[in-house]
Each structure stands twice: as structure tokens, then as C-alpha cells.
Design a protein around this motif. Structure first.
Motif, PDB file in Angstrom:
ATOM      1  N   MET A 109       1.675   0.076   5.267  1.00 33.03           N
ATOM      2  CA  MET A 109       0.142  -0.290   5.190  1.00 33.03           C
ATOM      3  C   MET A 109      -0.488  -0.057   3.988  1.00 33.03           C
ATOM      4  O   MET A 109      -1.345  -0.654   3.595  1.00 33.03           O
ATOM      5  CB  MET A 109      -0.301   0.528   6.469  1.00 33.03           C
ATOM      6  CG  MET A 109       0.314   0.163   7.904  1.00 33.03           C
ATOM      7  SD  MET A 109      -0.152  -1.553   8.263  1.00 33.03           S
ATOM      8  CE  MET A 109      -1.814  -1.465   8.420  1.00 33.03           C
ATOM      9  N   LYS A 110      -0.192   1.152   3.397  1.00 28.62           N
ATOM     10  CA  LYS A 110      -0.932   1.503   2.194  1.00 28.62           C
ATOM     11  C   LYS A 110      -0.692   0.519   1.007  1.00 28.62           C
ATOM     12  O   LYS A 110      -1.610   0.002   0.588  1.00 28.62           O
ATOM     13  CB  LYS A 110      -0.505   3.077   1.856  1.00 28.62           C
ATOM     14  CG  LYS A 110      -1.524   3.521   0.551  1.00 28.62           C
ATOM     15  CD  LYS A 110      -0.981   4.889   0.124  1.00 28.62           C
ATOM     16  CE  LYS A 110      -1.889   5.405  -0.857  1.00 28.62           C
ATOM     17  NZ  LYS A 110      -1.571   7.028  -1.239  1.00 28.62           N
ATOM     18  N   GLU A 111       0.541   0.088   1.025  1.00 30.46           N
ATOM     19  CA  GLU A 111       0.940  -0.732  -0.164  1.00 30.46           C
ATOM     20  C   GLU A 111       0.318  -2.284   0.113  1.00 30.46           C
ATOM     21  O   GLU A 111      -0.139  -2.805  -0.895  1.00 30.46           O
ATOM     22  CB  GLU A 111       2.544  -0.721  -0.251  1.00 30.46           C
ATOM     23  CG  GLU A 111       3.325   0.465  -0.717  1.00 30.46           C
ATOM     24  CD  GLU A 111       4.607   0.429  -0.652  1.00 30.46           C
ATOM     25  OE1 GLU A 111       5.180  -0.894  -0.023  1.00 30.46           O
ATOM     26  OE2 GLU A 111       5.424   0.830  -1.307  1.00 30.46           O
ATOM     27  N   PHE A 112       0.288  -2.428   1.541  1.00 31.02           N
ATOM     28  CA  PHE A 112      -0.394  -3.828   1.759  1.00 31.02           C
ATOM     29  C   PHE A 112      -2.006  -3.646   1.246  1.00 31.02           C
ATOM     30  O   PHE A 112      -2.616  -4.804   0.911  1.00 31.02           O
ATOM     31  CB  PHE A 112      -0.326  -4.096   3.285  1.00 31.02           C
ATOM     32  CG  PHE A 112      -1.055  -5.186   3.903  1.00 31.02           C
ATOM     33  CD1 PHE A 112      -0.724  -6.561   3.678  1.00 31.02           C
ATOM     34  CD2 PHE A 112      -2.305  -5.158   4.384  1.00 31.02           C
ATOM     35  CE1 PHE A 112      -1.353  -7.680   4.188  1.00 31.02           C
ATOM     36  CE2 PHE A 112      -3.035  -6.097   5.012  1.00 31.02           C
ATOM     37  CZ  PHE A 112      -2.564  -7.526   4.720  1.00 31.02           C
ATOM     38  N   GLU A 113      -2.573  -2.654   1.766  1.00 29.25           N
ATOM     39  CA  GLU A 113      -4.085  -2.505   1.520  1.00 29.25           C
ATOM     40  C   GLU A 113      -4.270  -2.582  -0.160  1.00 29.25           C
ATOM     41  O   GLU A 113      -5.229  -3.210  -0.516  1.00 29.25           O
ATOM     42  CB  GLU A 113      -4.478  -1.181   2.190  1.00 29.25           C
ATOM     43  CG  GLU A 113      -6.058  -0.987   1.764  1.00 29.25           C
ATOM     44  CD  GLU A 113      -6.397   0.331   2.382  1.00 29.25           C
ATOM     45  OE1 GLU A 113      -7.725   0.513   2.447  1.00 29.25           O
ATOM     46  OE2 GLU A 113      -5.481   0.948   3.037  1.00 29.25           O
ATOM     47  N   MET A 114      -3.364  -1.707  -0.749  1.00 28.68           N
ATOM     48  CA  MET A 114      -3.480  -1.957  -2.208  1.00 28.68           C
ATOM     49  C   MET A 114      -3.353  -3.394  -2.919  1.00 28.68           C
ATOM     50  O   MET A 114      -4.417  -3.638  -3.581  1.00 28.68           O
ATOM     51  CB  MET A 114      -2.511  -0.980  -2.887  1.00 28.68           C
ATOM     52  CG  MET A 114      -2.716   0.480  -2.686  1.00 28.68           C
ATOM     53  SD  MET A 114      -1.597   1.398  -3.490  1.00 28.68           S
ATOM     54  CE  MET A 114      -1.754   1.324  -5.133  1.00 28.68           C
ATOM     55  N   SER A 134      -3.763  -6.210  -1.276  1.00 32.46           N
ATOM     56  CA  SER A 134      -4.901  -7.052  -0.687  1.00 32.46           C
ATOM     57  C   SER A 134      -6.135  -6.758  -1.450  1.00 32.46           C
ATOM     58  O   SER A 134      -6.797  -7.644  -1.791  1.00 32.46           O
ATOM     59  CB  SER A 134      -5.268  -6.521   0.599  1.00 32.46           C
ATOM     60  OG  SER A 134      -6.237  -7.392   1.246  1.00 32.46           O
ATOM     61  N   THR A 135      -6.285  -5.503  -2.130  1.00 32.21           N
ATOM     62  CA  THR A 135      -7.568  -5.039  -2.734  1.00 32.21           C
ATOM     63  C   THR A 135      -7.203  -5.836  -4.235  1.00 32.21           C
ATOM     64  O   THR A 135      -8.107  -6.423  -4.937  1.00 32.21           O
ATOM     65  CB  THR A 135      -7.625  -3.538  -3.042  1.00 32.21           C
ATOM     66  OG1 THR A 135      -7.846  -3.125  -1.671  1.00 32.21           O
ATOM     67  CG2 THR A 135      -8.997  -3.284  -3.735  1.00 32.21           C
TER      68      THR A 135
END
Length: 211
Positions: free
Chosen positions: A123-128, A130-131
Motif C-alpha cells: 500500500m505504501k509503495e502504491f501511494e508513493m 501514485s504521488t
């Protein structure tokens, strides 16, 4: 080798036993009721005949005992019904416990397949990512806007000239064919070189009025 029955099998056996006991008690009560009616009939018959006082008293005692026994059968049936209800409640609880056990095993297996720390990492990697993608898209949009704005300077200048001519009532057509603002060679070269100044615009309008 004797195999111990499972909880489900034991409960079914208990239900069968309770039903059998209940039927036996019902059968005994029906027999007591028949005996009760017979004693009542005998007591009535003997009571009509003088000198049968002792016999009537003996039969009356028997009738009292039979009625007490019949009352006990009702109490026994009530107790059997209570036990049967408890049995059903226990059976429902066993099923519920089994369902909870299955759910627990499923959750354990899911935790083995998808570890919480791995899910959080993904989830953290996806958020990064995406940003980063949003930032890249914003930079591209800004760059394209700058390029389009620069390439539109010539069209914007032509539009301003045409708007001025239109506001003062001069039609863009044959009358202005020779004017620098309407000729593709003169206006085009001027527009490509620089934006017309106010003085140049006034000179062009003066030429138009003279024609």
C-alpha cells in the motif's frame, strides 16, 4: 477397537433417547388415565350400595395415588421437554463453535498468504508511485501549456488586429485586401517578425481610410 462418537453423533443419540423416554411417559399416562376412569366408575357404583364404605375408601386411596402418579408424568414430560430444549441449544452452540473454528482457520490461512506487513508495504509503495505519477503528469501539463502559449502568440496577435478592425466597422474582405493587416504576405511576415505597435496599427488604419 471402540471408537468414541463425535459430538454430533452423541447429540443425535441423545435426541433419539429423549424422544423414546417421552413416548414411554405418554403411554404410561394414558394407562393411568384409563385406570383413573375405571376407579371413578367403581367408586360411584359401590357408593350407591350400602355397606361398601371400606371398599369405597380403599378405591379412593388408589384413585388419589393414580392421580398423583399422573401429575408426576406431566412433570416428567416437562423435564424431558426442558432437556430437549437444552439439547437443541447445545447443538446450535456446537454448530456456531464449528463455524467460528472454520472462520478462524480461514483467517489464519489468509494471514499466512497475505502478511499484514507485506500488505502495508504494498500500500505504501502504491501511494508513493501514485504521488510520483501525479507529479509527473503535472509537470508534463505545465510544459505543454508553456509550449502552446508560446506557439499561439502569432494567432493571438492576428486575432487582436482583426477584433480592432471589426470594432471600428471595417469589413475584412476586398476593401482591405491591400492593407498590411489583411495580406498574408505583409501581415504574415510582420506577425512572424514582431507584434504590431500602436503606431503601425494607426498607419494601417489611415491607409484603409484613404482607399
Amino acid at each position: 477397537m471402540f471408537k468414541k462418537p463425535s459430538a454430533k453423533e452423541q447429540m443425535k443419540a441423545n435426541e433419539r433417547q429423549l424422544r423414546k423416554v417421552g413416548r414411554d411417559v405418554e403411554r404410561d399416562r394414558r394407562e393411568l388415565e384409563r385406570e383413573e376412569k375405571k376407579l371413578e366408575s367403581d367408586i360411584k357404583r359401590l357408593a350407591k350400595t350400602p355397606g361398601n364404605k371400606e371398599a369405597v375408601a380403599v378405591l379412593a386411596k388408589q384413585l388419589v395415588n393414580i392421580r398423583k402418579q399422573k401429575t408426576r408424568t406431566y412433570a416428567a414430560n416437562s423435564r424431558i421437554s426442558s432437556v430437549a430444549a437444552q439439547q437443541k441449544s447445545m447443538q446450535a452452540n456446537v454448530k456456531l463453535a464449528g463455524a467460528m473454528g472454520t472462520a478462524t482457520k480461514t483467517m489464519v490461512n489468509m494471514n499466512k498468504i497475505m502478511k499484514p506487513e507485506d500488505v502495508a508495504k504494498n500500500m505504501k509503495e502504491f501511494e508513493m508511485a501514485s504521488t510520483k505519477l501525479n507529479m509527473t503528469d503535472e509537470v508534463i501539463n505545465d510544459t505543454l501549456d508553456d509550449i502552446l502559449n508560446e506557439s499561439g502568440d502569432e494567432e493571438e496577435s492576428d486575432a487582436i488586429v482583426n477584433q480592432v478592425l471589426d470594432e471600428i466597422g471595417i469589413e475584412i474582405g476586398a476593401k482591405v485586401a491591400g492593407a498590411p493587416t489583411a495580406r498574408s504576405d505583409a501581415l504574415g511576415e510582420t506577425s512572424r517578425g514582431h507584434v504590431m505597435t500602436d503606431q503601425e496599427l494607426e498607419e494601417s488604419l489611415a491607409k484603409l481610410r484613404a482607399t
